[in-house]
Every structure is written in structure tokens, then in C-alpha cells.
Design a protein around this motif. Structure first.
Motif, PDB file in Angstrom:
ATOM      1  N   ASP A 502       0.895   2.882  -4.382  1.00 19.44           N
ATOM      2  CA  ASP A 502       0.337   3.304  -3.101  1.00 19.44           C
ATOM      3  C   ASP A 502       0.380   2.205  -2.046  1.00 19.44           C
ATOM      4  O   ASP A 502       0.358   2.491  -0.842  1.00 19.44           O
ATOM      5  CB  ASP A 502      -1.120   3.767  -3.281  1.00 19.44           C
ATOM      6  CG  ASP A 502      -1.229   5.001  -4.142  1.00 19.44           C
ATOM      7  OD1 ASP A 502      -0.202   5.702  -4.280  1.00 19.44           O
ATOM      8  OD2 ASP A 502      -2.322   5.265  -4.679  1.00 19.44           O
ATOM      9  N   LYS A 503       0.440   0.961  -2.492  1.00 18.13           N
ATOM     10  CA  LYS A 503       0.464  -0.167  -1.563  1.00 18.13           C
ATOM     11  C   LYS A 503       1.875  -0.678  -1.294  1.00 18.13           C
ATOM     12  O   LYS A 503       2.062  -1.711  -0.647  1.00 18.13           O
ATOM     13  CB  LYS A 503      -0.399  -1.303  -2.111  1.00 18.13           C
ATOM     14  CG  LYS A 503      -1.873  -0.917  -2.263  1.00 18.13           C
ATOM     15  CD  LYS A 503      -2.682  -2.075  -2.813  1.00 18.13           C
ATOM     16  CE  LYS A 503      -4.149  -1.677  -2.972  1.00 18.13           C
ATOM     17  NZ  LYS A 503      -4.970  -2.782  -3.531  1.00 18.13           N
ATOM     18  N   GLY A 504       2.856   0.040  -1.804  1.00 20.18           N
ATOM     19  CA  GLY A 504       4.240  -0.357  -1.586  1.00 20.18           C
ATOM     20  C   GLY A 504       4.727  -1.442  -2.516  1.00 20.18           C
ATOM     21  O   GLY A 504       5.818  -1.989  -2.317  1.00 20.18           O
ATOM     22  N   GLN A 505       3.940  -1.741  -3.562  1.00 21.67           N
ATOM     23  CA  GLN A 505       4.337  -2.738  -4.538  1.00 21.67           C
ATOM     24  C   GLN A 505       5.013  -2.064  -5.732  1.00 21.67           C
ATOM     25  O   GLN A 505       4.645  -0.953  -6.116  1.00 21.67           O
ATOM     26  CB  GLN A 505       3.117  -3.522  -5.016  1.00 21.67           C
ATOM     27  CG  GLN A 505       2.350  -4.216  -3.907  1.00 21.67           C
ATOM     28  CD  GLN A 505       3.158  -5.310  -3.241  1.00 21.67           C
ATOM     29  OE1 GLN A 505       3.804  -6.108  -3.922  1.00 21.67           O
ATOM     30  NE2 GLN A 505       3.128  -5.347  -1.916  1.00 21.67           N
ATOM     31  N   VAL A 506       5.987  -2.754  -6.305  1.00 24.31           N
ATOM     32  CA  VAL A 506       6.670  -2.207  -7.480  1.00 24.31           C
ATOM     33  C   VAL A 506       5.712  -2.231  -8.667  1.00 24.31           C
ATOM     34  O   VAL A 506       5.138  -3.274  -9.004  1.00 24.31           O
ATOM     35  CB  VAL A 506       7.930  -3.018  -7.810  1.00 24.31           C
ATOM     36  CG1 VAL A 506       8.594  -2.475  -9.091  1.00 24.31           C
ATOM     37  CG2 VAL A 506       8.921  -2.969  -6.657  1.00 24.31           C
ATOM     38  N   THR A 507       5.511  -1.071  -9.282  1.00 23.16           N
ATOM     39  CA  THR A 507       4.662  -1.028 -10.470  1.00 23.16           C
ATOM     40  C   THR A 507       5.356  -1.750 -11.625  1.00 23.16           C
ATOM     41  O   THR A 507       6.577  -1.874 -11.657  1.00 23.16           O
ATOM     42  CB  THR A 507       4.355   0.420 -10.882  1.00 23.16           C
ATOM     43  OG1 THR A 507       5.586   1.121 -11.080  1.00 23.16           O
ATOM     44  CG2 THR A 507       3.549   1.134  -9.815  1.00 23.16           C
TER      45      THR A 507
END
Length: 523
Positions: A502-507
Motif C-alpha cells: 500500500d505504501k509503494g514498497q516491494v513486499t
């Protein structure tokens, strides 16, 4: 190839794309003779009900650290050996030893009534019956106000849980209330829950530290009501006290005591909670092995956790998974004598405290992990399997499809698949393998009210098992194990490209976690 999007494929469509497995996909399919033997055996000579009686009625719940858990380890190993399967107990740690005794709770003032109550797991015992006044938490707005009240609990039993104004299920309210009344009651219930959470936060405590504070202040006992929202079903977890008993009271009796205490009636209850603290207990996995005839260093793993909470019998969490894997091993041994790969069944301990048994097996058996073809895990109730995810492995679509092609159509058609899916980070034992990059798949069942009614509750009993559904899952698991064992190819372990959060970070792919090998490591 890297994949960064989801796609879902019905199993019936997958099956049509692969030809090496036996049997056309139609209503008159001709099954592989070995799989046909599986189907006939489970339909005509199932041992599921007898084994369920022995495990659930005979041994009962299987809380880690209890004699019942060790009895279940020995019973499963003996059962496997009786079918000619090599089996042993593999220790992965120790846990605090404890054994439940009787719980008896009565209201003795202002009138006499026996109450429906259960001591929580690992609760300290009452040396003799405790008779004390029941009190509720104060209407405090701050930690300072609450701490000023705390000394008044000395010698009293404190009701620590939220009071439920209505003890009816949401389903029943929705059925009979007008739409306006339903919305009003739903909104009120949500607000009450929020108010209670805010209250606990404002007084500066949480569910772990509040019992400790009450105990330190001299409370004679603590009572909660961990109601599921379904009439008659409460969840039973572990006590948070070290010297005084901690009990769970059914919503109806808890509500009565709460109203009496709040209105000034000063109710008294008598509590007898017997239990025994035992020396630290060794914790084991039961492991059974049918050695492969052509590829003994490659493995098909059948997985289920043997331990349970002990509010009831642990029937659907996870007695049904254990029964599925035991019955699968029985019919594999009987009808698949020339298994190419080694077939392993792992019945794990201490899953409920954080997948400790399966994590221990992964950590302690690196050579086996290198050779695992697939892990099939079942752990969410009595229902037929309706979903299989690729768990984030790019090529799971290929080999799961080949294997499903050998599964009888009436079983296969119930299943939806999604590929590549996302890797399981927890929740059940397949996640221990997935984190290590090993293809582990959850055979996810239709829930039959699992999470609301039987999961960790006082109602998780033998009578909640639907044996026709469990038979379906044995046929599925045995067929998949056979197909995975026979597959000419070793499974590809390439991982998917992980999506953004949701924060644009790669899981991130789940990390490998070490098991808690001692109860003192558990917080």
C-alpha cells in the motif's frame, strides 16, 4: 520468467492442458488404477471414524506440554507402525509441563447457580476452593485513576472482559430484526468494542499486562469471557497469571455476574480449578516415512499439526488434518508399494504457539529440504478442499496442474486455484516450508463455520466432523501425493516477483523463522 500479477485458473481447465497423467476429464473418466484403488478403499473401508474416536474421545485435546500431547505422539506413531510405516518421534524442544484438572464454578450469593466456565490453559490451580466477591473494572479515564482503584481488588475476583449487551449471533439478529434495528444494533456493537479497546488503552494496560497488575494487587482470581459471537462458543487460550486462577465464563453467565456487580448486588462465586504443574516436557513431531524406491532422496511431505488448544477436543483444529494425513498414509502404503519418491508424513507439535514443530523440522533437516518435491498441508476444518494457491512459486501452475489431472473429477471440480499466488507468511505449517523456498501448499477447506464456531473454541468436538468431506480430502491428498511422487520432473522453485504494498514498497518473501524450542522463549 518473472510474474508480477495474479491470475486464477479453475482446476478443471488446468487439467485439460496436461496429458501425461492417466484418465480423461469427463464424467466417465477412467482413473489411474492406483488412484481408483484409493477411491474404493476410502469409500468402502475407511478407518476415519474409528481413528477419530481413539484420538478425540480417547486422548482428547493435545495442548503442548501436556501428557495428552505425548500420548497423541505415541498413538500416531503406533498407528503408522501398525500399517508397516517406519515412524518415530523427533524432538524439537521442550515446553512447560501442565495438566488440566476439573473446573467447577458456582455463584453462591445472592443465589445459588452452577456456572458454565473453564480454566484457561496453564492456569495456576486453586489449592482449595476460592469463594470471593466479583467486581468489574472501574470507570477510570486514566492510568492514575485506575492505579488508585487497584488496591481494592485484594481478595476479589475481577471480571476483565468486555460486557456483551446482546448474546445473540449476528446471523440471528440479521434474520429477525428490521433493517433499521439491525443497523442500530450492529453499530452499537462496533461502538461498544471500540469503547472497550479505548478504555484498556487509556488505563495504560493491555491483555497481557492487565492480568499481571490485578494479580500483583492481590486479586483472588480473574474471569474473562472470550465469546466468539456465536451462541455457546467461547475461545480458550492461555492464562496470563502465575499464581491465581484465570477462568473463562460463558457469555450468558458472565453477563449476569457483570450486571449484578455493576448494580451493587455484590455477587460471590466459588471457584475450584484443579491443574498440575509438571516438569518441563519434551516436545515432539511424529514423523512417518515410506522410503522411495527410485528417488529416495526426493520427498513428498504430508503435513498437519497434531497439537491443539484444550477448550474442547481439537477436532477441526486440527484433528481432521491429522486424520486426513494418517488415512492417506495408510492407503498409500497399501496400494502404492512402489513409490518412486520417499513419502513423509509430519504431524507437528506446538503449531499453535507459532509453527514451532514444522519450523524445527525445516531447520533440523536441511538435506531433506533440498529434495522436497512438494508439501501438502491441511489445517482449517472439516470441509472439502476448495482452494489451492501457488504460494508464489512461478511454475506451480505447471506441476500442480499435472497433478490435479490425476485427481478424480468430482473432487477436482470443487477446487479453485490461483497462480502464482502469494507466499504464506504464517497461519499454518506450509508457511514454514514456503519461507525456506520449499514448495508447500495449503489444501484450503470450505470452512463450515470454522473460524466462528470451532476454531480454538469450547465447541471443537468430534460431532462437528463431516466425515464425507474428510473422505473427499483423503482422496485428494492421496492422489496428489501419488502424482507428485510419479512426476518425471522435480519441481521448479523459482519465486515470483513480489508486488508493491500500500505504501509503494516491494513486499518481501517471508523470512525463515527459527522455532521456539523452550517455553521460556514464548512471550
Amino acid at each position: 520468467m518473472k510474474i508480477n500479477t495474479f491470475f486464477a485458473v479453475p482446476a478443471v481447465l488446468l487439467a485439460a492442458q496436461f496429458s501425461w497423467a492417466q484418465g480423461p476429464v469427463n464424467s466417465k473418466e477412467k482413473l489411474n488404477p492406483v488412484i481408483e484403488n484409493f477411491v474404493n478403499e476410502i469409500n468402502r473401508s475407511s478407518q476415519l471414524e474409528d481413528m477419530a474416536h481413539e484420538l478425540l474421545d480417547g486422548i482428547g485435546p493435545r495442548l503442548v506440554g501436556t501428557p495428552e500431547m505425548l500420548a497423541a505422539n505415541n498413538w500416531t506413531a503406533d498407528k503408522l507402525r501398525s500399517w508397516g510405516v517406519e515412524a518415530n518421534l523427533q524432538q524439537f524442544g521442550t515446553w512447560k509441563g501442565w495438566q488440566r484438572g476439573i473446573t467447577h464454578v458456582d455463584m453462591v450469593y445472592p443465589r445459588v447457580k452452577s456456572l458454565s466456565a473453564t480454566q484457561l490453559a496453564w492456569s495456576p490451580a486453586t489449592k482449595r476452593a476460592i469463594e470471593a466477591e466479583v467486581v468489574v473494572l472501574p470507570k477510570a479515564a486514566s492510568k492514575a485513576e485506575f492505579d488508585q482503584w487497584l488496591p481494592s481488588v485484594k481478595g476479589k475476583i475481577v471480571l476483565m472482559a468486555q460486557y456483551q449487551k446482546i448474546g445473540r449471533s449476528d446471523e440471528q439478529i440479521k434474520e429477525f430484526a428490521t433493517p433499521e434495528l439491525y443497523e442500530k444494533l450492529r453499530a452499537q456493537k462496533e461502538q461498544d468494542s471500540k469503547d472497550f479497546r479505548d478504555y484498556v488503552k487509556n488505563i495504560g494496560y493491555d491483555n497481557n499486562t492487565l492480568p499481571e497488575a490485578l494479580e500483583k494487587a492481590g486479586a483472588a482470581g480473574i474471569a474473562i469471557s472470550n465469546w466468539t459471537g456465536i451462541m455457546g462458543a467461547n475461545r480458550i487460550f492461555g492464562a496470563k497469571t502465575s499464581k491465581i486462577p484465570m477462568i473463562d465464563i460463558d457469555v450468558e453467565d458472565y453477563g449476569m455476574l457483570f450486571r449484578m456487580a455493576e448494580k451493587g448486588s455484590k455477587p460471590k462465586i466459588k471457584v475450584e480449578a484443579q491443574s498440575t504443574v509438571l516438569p518441563d516436557a519434551k516436545t515432539f513431531n511424529t514423523v512417518g516415512i515410506i522410503k522411495g524406491k527410485e528417488k529416495p532422496n526426493e520427498y513428498v511431505v504430508l503435513s498437519a499439526h497434531l497439537d491443539s488448544w484444550d477448550g474442547a477436543q481439537g477436532a477441526t483444529d486440527n484433528g481432521t488434518g491429522v486424520l486426513t494425513m494418517l488415512e492417506t498414509m495408510r492407503i498409500l502404503k497399501k496400494y502404492y508399494p512402489n513409490n518412486k519418491r520417499t513419502i513423509v508424513v509430519g504431524l507437528w507439535g506446538s503449531e499453535e504457539q507459532g509453527l514451532n514443530g514444522s519450523r524445527g523440522f525445516v531447520a533440523d533437516n536441511p538435506e531433506i529440504m533440498k529434495g522436497v518435491q512438494a508439501v501438502f498441508n491441511q489445517d482449517n476444518g472439516t470441509g472439502r478442499v476448495v482452494n489451492i494457491s501457488g504460494q508464489g512459486f512461478v511454475h506451480a501452475y505447471d506441476y500442480i496442474g499435472r497433478w490435479l489431472n490425476g485427481v478424480p473429477k468430482n473432487v477436482r471440480d470443487q477446487i479453485k486455484t490461483d497462480f502464482p499466488g502469494m507466499p504464506g507468511g504464517g497461519g499454518s505449517d506450509h508457511a514454514s516450508f514456503v519461507a525456506a523456498g520449499v514448495p508447500g501448499f495449503s489444501l484450503s477447506s470450505l470452512n463450515w463455520g470454522y473460524f466462528g464456531y470451532t476454531w480454538h473454541t469450547t465447541k471443537d468436538t468430534y460431532d462437528k466432523i463431516v466425515f464425507d468431506e474428510v473422505k473427499n480430502n483423503v482422496i485428494l491428498t492421496a492422489s496428489l501425493a501419488y502424482m507428485a511422487s510419479e512426476d518425471p520432473e522435480f519441481t521448479n522453485r523459482e519465486k515470483r516477483e513480489m508486488p508493491l504494498d500500500d505504501k509503494g514498497q516491494v513486499t518481501k518473501w517471508p523470512e525463515v523463522k527459527q522455532p521456539r524450542r523452550d517455553s521460556r522463549d514464548f512471550k
